[in-house]
Design an enzyme around this catalytic site. Structure first.
Site: not given
Ligand code: C5P
Length: 237
Positions: A32, A59, A61-62, A64-68, A123, A184, A193, A214
């Site tokens: 990613k 990743d 996360k677009f 914007d307007i549909p065309n863009t 989140t 985790r 998290q 991580r």
């Molecule tokens: O280091 P970690 O395992 O927490 O990384 C999770 C990845 O997922 C990060 O790139 C974080 O920005 C992304 N992410 C997230 N929670 C979301 C959406 C994306 O942790 N709701």
């Protein structure tokens, strides 16, 4: 069996990202690339990752307007990424434009279309943050509403938190791919998290892909961490 692990390359430089990607590749299904790495290293890093044979999840996360958004998605398809994200809150017309651009651009290049993933409620947002926006303040109800809208708009996947998997599986078509961060294993230091699941539990609950940052890149031995998390994810399937 192919790996459902997507390693988040949340690293400061392209060379560190490529180095990690090369080392853990045997245990990983995709990498990613997020906003920080893309803004600092640009599309060339995505090309270099693709040259290693790795699948790439862009990743950005677009929203914007549909065309863009359609044009940005088409550019991502030309860059040959396998997954990308859009905000569901951009609305049904925007999501349909994104999916159509993915399908049509891929067809014109003779490629498989990338999976366009919808992001429902970030989140980081709670009910107070949702209430500030003036709409539905209940996070679960808003996630469900946006998830249904994404499915009705033709998206084939969503990003969701581990604790949303069971509910989303119960209301969405079974073909919907669920991509889940917040994984985790219990052996990491605690961090930001809060709502997490182990890799095997998340797969058992119905995740299609696990985004792991991580626990792999900050591990003392990233290759061993990737191997273990991959093995645990296969157990949970
Ligand atoms: O280091 P970690 O395992 O927490 O990384 C999770 C990845 O997922 C990060 O790139 C974080 O920005 C992304 N992410 C997230 N929670 C979301 C959406 C994306 O942790 N709701």
């Amino acid at each position: 069996m192919s790996s459902p692990i997507i390693v988040a390359l949340d690293l400061p430089s392209g060379s560190a990202a490529l180095d990690l990607a090369t080392r853990v590749a045997p245990h990983v299904g995709a990498f990613k690339v997020g906003k920080e790495l893309f803004v600092s290293e640009g599309p060339d890093l995505v090309r270099r990752l693709r040259q290693t044979g790795a699948a790439v999840f862009l990743d950005l996360k677009f929203h914007d307007i549909p065309n863009t958004v359609a044009k940005a998605v088409a550019a991502a398809v030309r860059l040959d990424v396998q997954m990308l994200t859009v905000h569901c809150s951009g609305g049904s017309a925007m999501m349909r434009a994104a999916e159509t651009a993915a399908q049509e651009t891929a067809a014109s290049l003779g490629r498989k279309p990338p999976l366009v993933l919808g992001v429902t409620v970030l989140t980081s947002m709670d009910s107070a943050a949702l209430a500030e926006l003036g709409g539905e303040p209940d996070v679960t109800r808003q996630v469900e509403r946006l998830a249904r809208l994404a499915a009705d708009s033709g998206l084939r996947g969503l990003v969701c938190s581990p604790l949303e998997i069971t509910t989303l599986r119960s209301i969405l078509p079974s073909t919907m791919q669920l991509v889940t961060p917040g994984i985790r294993t219990g052996s990491e230091k605690s961090d930001d998290q809060k709502r997490t699941l182990g890799p095997s539990e998340a797969m058992a609950a119905g995740a299609s892909w696990l985004v792991v940052g991580r626990p792999i890149y900050a591990a003392a031995d990233p290759i061993e961490a990737a191997r273990r998390i991959h093995a645990a994810s296969v157990e949970g399937r």
